[in-house]
Structures are given as C-alpha cells and as structure tokens.
Design an enzyme around this catalytic site. Structure first.
Site, mmCIF file in Angstrom:
data_model
loop_
_atom_site.group_PDB
_atom_site.id
_atom_site.type_symbol
_atom_site.label_atom_id
_atom_site.label_comp_id
_atom_site.label_asym_id
_atom_site.label_seq_id
_atom_site.Cartn_x
_atom_site.Cartn_y
_atom_site.Cartn_z
ATOM 1 N N GLU A 178 44.842 3.875 36.203
ATOM 2 C CA GLU A 178 44.671 5.255 35.751
ATOM 3 C C GLU A 178 43.189 5.643 35.732
ATOM 4 O O GLU A 178 42.312 4.842 35.396
ATOM 5 C CB GLU A 178 45.242 5.387 34.336
ATOM 6 C CG GLU A 178 45.092 6.762 33.707
ATOM 7 C CD GLU A 178 45.481 6.801 32.239
ATOM 8 O OE1 GLU A 178 45.841 7.878 31.767
ATOM 9 O OE2 GLU A 178 45.412 5.743 31.570
ATOM 10 N N LYS A 230 52.052 12.562 33.782
ATOM 11 C CA LYS A 230 52.065 11.910 32.469
ATOM 12 C C LYS A 230 52.543 12.870 31.384
ATOM 13 O O LYS A 230 52.052 13.995 31.273
ATOM 14 C CB LYS A 230 50.662 11.388 32.147
ATOM 15 C CG LYS A 230 50.565 10.554 30.882
ATOM 16 C CD LYS A 230 49.142 10.036 30.715
ATOM 17 C CE LYS A 230 48.977 9.177 29.477
ATOM 18 N NZ LYS A 230 47.571 8.725 29.314
ATOM 19 N N CYS A 254 49.947 4.625 31.201
ATOM 20 C CA CYS A 254 49.228 4.240 29.986
ATOM 21 C C CYS A 254 49.998 4.511 28.681
ATOM 22 O O CYS A 254 50.932 3.792 28.349
ATOM 23 C CB CYS A 254 47.862 4.927 29.969
ATOM 24 S SG CYS A 254 46.639 4.066 28.919
#
Length: 527
Positions: A75, A170, A202
């Site tokens: 990321e 995300k 994440c």
C-alpha cells in the site's frame, strides 16, 4: 495414486515448471510479495512516482521474479494525490498499456505485466469524476467535492495480458483523506492457474467488511496490501498477519511498505494453520521481492507437500531488536485488569466483567547479569470496544501474558531503550490460557503472540483450539516449548456485526438521551 508417488511427481515437476507458469493441474502456485520503501519525500511528486515506478518494473522483470505467477506490491508506495490516475472498471476488460487516457505509470505496469506474463497487484491513488448526474445514477445521496473528483485508496490487479481484472477501493480508512464508496466493494478475481483470490487493504483486516464476507463466500487465498503501523502488544505487523491467516485457515500474501523509522514494515506468505512460509520484519528499509510456492487449498495431496519444497528462499528476516523500529504502544491496555505474574503461583483466574481468563503456567527463574535489565510480566484481561473516528466501534477481548519494562501497567507495551542491556530473568516452561467467549456468528478467536524480535511464535511452539460449549466457545492457547523472550502471549478476540453495532447504537441512544435531557432542562429554565 498414493501420497508418496504424488510427492515425487510434485518434486520432479519443479524442474519442468521452474521457469513456467502454474496450471490448474499443479498443486501449487508461485507467489512473490514485495517489501518496498517508497521514494524519498525530498523529491517532488512526479520524481517520486518515476522513482517508484522504475523500481516496480525492475522487480517484476527481475531474475528473482522469473518463477512467479503473481506478485503483490504494498500500500501507498507508488503515487500520490497529485499524480492520481483513472482506473477502468474491470468489467470492461481494458488493457491500459499504451492507452493515453490513463496515467503513464498505469500504462507501464500494464505493459510490464503483459511482457512478463504475470498477475501483478498494486495499490495506488485513484481518481474518479464525480458529478450530480453520476451520483444520481449510482443512487449515492452524497454531494461531490467542489473540484469534481473522488479519490480512492485502490488495489488494481493486472492479469498476464495486462488486462485490469479487479479493482478494490479501500472501505475502512485509517485517518486517511480519501473517499469511500457508498457501499463496500469486494475485490476478487480468478486466475488461469485455478485459484480465486480476494484482496483488501491494510486497516480492512480488522473489520468484518469486506474480509470476513469474502471468506464466507469460500475464498481461501488472499492478497493484503499494507502500510502497517505496528503497535505493541497485540498488533505488530507479522504478528497479526499470521494470527489472522491461522484463525481463518487461509493462504495470505501480505506485502508491506518498508520504512521502519516511521513504523512501517511487515510482509509474509502464510499457509493458514500451517504457519508462515516466510515472514519479514526489518529494521532498515528495503525494496525486495520474497518468493515461495504456495500449496493450493483443497488440492488433492497438497497438504502432504514438504515445506522445504515450497520455500524457494527460506526467509525469516527480523529486526535485531524492537528498538530499531518505531513501534506504537496500545494505550487501551491502561484500562485492562492486570496483576503481576507471581512465580510462586501456577494458577490464576482474572476477570473483567463477565469475561474470566484462567492462566496456568510454570516458570524457571534465571540469573541475569548484574548490569542488565529484564522484562517483568503481568497477566491481563479486557473486554470492550476500540473507537476510531467515523467508524463503528470494534469489539474485542483479550486474555494475555504481557511483558513490561517495570512493575507497573504503564510499563507494558514498551521496549527498553536501545542503550540498555536486556537479559531474561524468567523462562516460561509452559503456559495454558483458557477462557469462555460468547458464541456469535461474527467473532474471530485468534492465538496472538510476539517475541523480542517482533515475530510471532512458530506453529510448532503452540497449540490453539476452540471447543463448542453451547452458547459459549471455549478457547485454549498453550505454549509447548520453553521461551525466555516473550513480549506477549494471549488469546485475542475480535467481535464484528451485532456486538459492535449494538455498542454503537447504545452509544447513539445514550447521546440522544443526554441531548433530550439537556433540552428539557433548557425548557424548564425558560418557563
């Protein structure tokens, strides 16, 4: 075919397929995860993208990558908001290579995936036009920004022909300035070697949506792009990656950003309950590809493949000590119920409200040098919520043995100063932690551990099991081999869905009651 014959054929096949792609008929695929240091912030935005892109392309085309079927980058290590790009909908089967309506770095990555004949997963800043008309078409009641763009933290997947086959924006942001979709998306794609992947970014790994929902749709292989900020004692990067993959018993390819001075490192390839094939926690930044062969879940005979035949490079790269990496301290532990570990006692029950944890342990006192300091230990229990701005509370519970730099709770979750000589004064010969947890459809019970090198214990060092007891689940976490370097050893439980939602609704209800009460008081005073 008997298992022995199958293994021989499997091993022999390496000579044939070492430079070729996996196929649906083979019991493995070859994966690479990249631990990657983004370009220096002293460069301007365009220079940073150029620097990162050049390194990405070099890794994809490198000799180390020759055997890989799929490569994942981390990321936040490619571009910035000022160098964002449009990303086509995967349903359109577009190959951005040489398509000038897309940013040049997206074009180049598409071309390189095509040349190298690999699946490539990258994370980038995506832009999307936002108009009143598009919002109506998407049934999205939110207003567009004045500059007419949405920007997302996005995973993009290229297939062997450079086609974008998956895109995921995300959904759970960690103090980030990006947009989120009105409804969650689910990143998934099917490969030509017979494996279907899910992917997420994440902070998503802590939430039910989209990760657990993908697992419930029977996906068994996942790609995790991350720029993780490690936190003691429960959430250092590899520690949580292994714990998550183990508990769901899925294959996990985790690619981590590499900047230890700001707390970023942590990559690995995990085989669920078979543990880590490779794992990386570094004290110095790097741009490096780590490669291993991954057995396909459910493939006949894949469970019988010797691990040594999977590890192309047997890596367990770690920090030399926790002082070489910036690690946050979980301040929530100050509200735990804890007691100092008493070496003369072998059984303790400790409760936090309705959660009671039973600790059984056996220790041996050691004699550290007079000029050294040693960790001290506390038994800990907690049951409650963790609050993040703008996000529903995360319910979680803990039964843990924690290391502390002194005899206070405030000393837990910390490491000694790098100038201090640290020596153990206690060896754990055995630990058994047992607790009953309310059974819900949406909770995750995990074995969670970390040692002084910021790595979790290997699966040969512990036993973890969950048994059904009516409306309760009984979890047992047992240390099987003596250790004198534990930082944390415990059961970590995440609660999703009803519990967290109920807590959130209760909080809202309480706030409404307070507002109503204030309104009534105001009215009475003005009568």
């Amino acid at each position: 075919m008997i298992v022995g014959e199958f293994i021989l054929i499997f091993i022999a096949s390496f000579a044939v397929y070492s430079r070729q792609t996996s196929t649906p008929q083979l019991p493995f695929y070859t994966a690479g995860v990249v631990e990657f240091k983004g370009a220096s912030s002293t460069l301007d935005d365009l220079e940073q993208v150029n620097n990162n892109l050049a390194a990405y392309l070099e890794i994809i085309s490198s000799q180390e990558a020759a055997e890989t079927d799929i490569i994942a980058f981390p990321e936040g290590t490619l571009n910035s908001a000022l160098q964002s790009t449009f990303v086509p909908d995967p349903k359109l089967n577009i190959t951005p290579c040489n398509q000038t309506q897309y940013a040049y770095f997206l074009q180049k990555l598409s071309c390189q995936a095509k040349i190298s004949k690999k699946y490539v997963v990258v994370n980038l800043v995506e832009k999307e036009n936002c108009t009143a008309e598009s919002q109506i078409a998407n049934k999205d009641p939110r207003r567009c920004a004045s500059y007419g763009l949405n920007q997302y933290n996005t995973n993009v997947v290229f297939d062997r022909n450079g086609v974008i086959v998956s895109r995921y924006r995300k959904f759970n942001l960690y103090y980030e300035p990006w947009n989120v979709t009105l409804r969650p998306e689910y990143g998934q794609f099917t490969t030509d070697f017979g494996v279907k992947f899910g992917h997420f970014v994440c902070f998503d790994i802590l939430f039910y949506t989209p990760t657990t929902e993908l697992i419930k749709s029977n996906i068994t292989d996942f790609i995790f792009t991350t720029k993780w900020f490690s936190e003691l004692p429960f959430l250092t990067a590899v520690q949580y990656q292994q714990s998550w993959a183990y508990s769901y018993d899925v294959n996990l390819l985790a690619a981590g950003a590499s900047n230890p001075s700001t707390g970023n490192t942590g990559s690995g390839i995990y085989l669920g309950k078979k543990g880590a094939l490779l794992s990386v926690m570094k004290s110095t930044p790097e741009r490096k590809l780590y490669v291993a062969r991954v057995p396909k879940k459910g493939f006949p005979g894949s469970n019988s493949i010797p691990v040594q035949n999977l590890q192309i490079r047997n890596k367990r790269a770690t920090t030399s000590s926790i002082n070489n990496l910036l690690v946050k301290r979980d301040r929530r532990i100050d509200s735990f119920i804890t007691v100092p570990l008493n070496t003369s006692t072998q059984h303790v029950q400790l409760c936090y409200r309705d959660l009671c944890c039973n600790f059984n342990y056996k220790t041996t006192l050691l004699k550290p040098p007079a000029n050294s300091l040693s960790y001290q230990y506390r038994l800990a229990v907690f049951d409650g919520d963790r609050i993040y701005p703008g996000i529903d509370p995360l319910g979680w519970s803990v039964c843990s043995v924690m290391a502390c730099i002194n005899n206070t709770l405030e000393g837990c979750g910390l490491g000694f100063n790098e100038t201090v000589r640290v020596s153990p004064q206690l060896r754990f010969d055995h630990i058994l932690i047992e607790a009953n947890f309310t059974k819900t459809e949406n909770n995750l019970l995990m074995p969670n551990s970390v040692d002084e090198s910021l790595m979790p214990l290997g699966i040969e060092s512990f036993r973890f099991n969950i048994s059904d007891a009516g409306y309760k689940n009984i979890a047992r976490f047992e240390l099987l081999k003596p250790r004198d370097d534990l930082i944390q050893f415990g059961i970590y439980v995440s609660f999703f869905g009803e519990r967290s939602s109920t807590s959130h609704l209760t909080q809202i209800s309480n706030n409404l009651l307070i507002l109503c009460s204030l309104f009534i008081v105001f009215k009475l005073k003005n009568l």
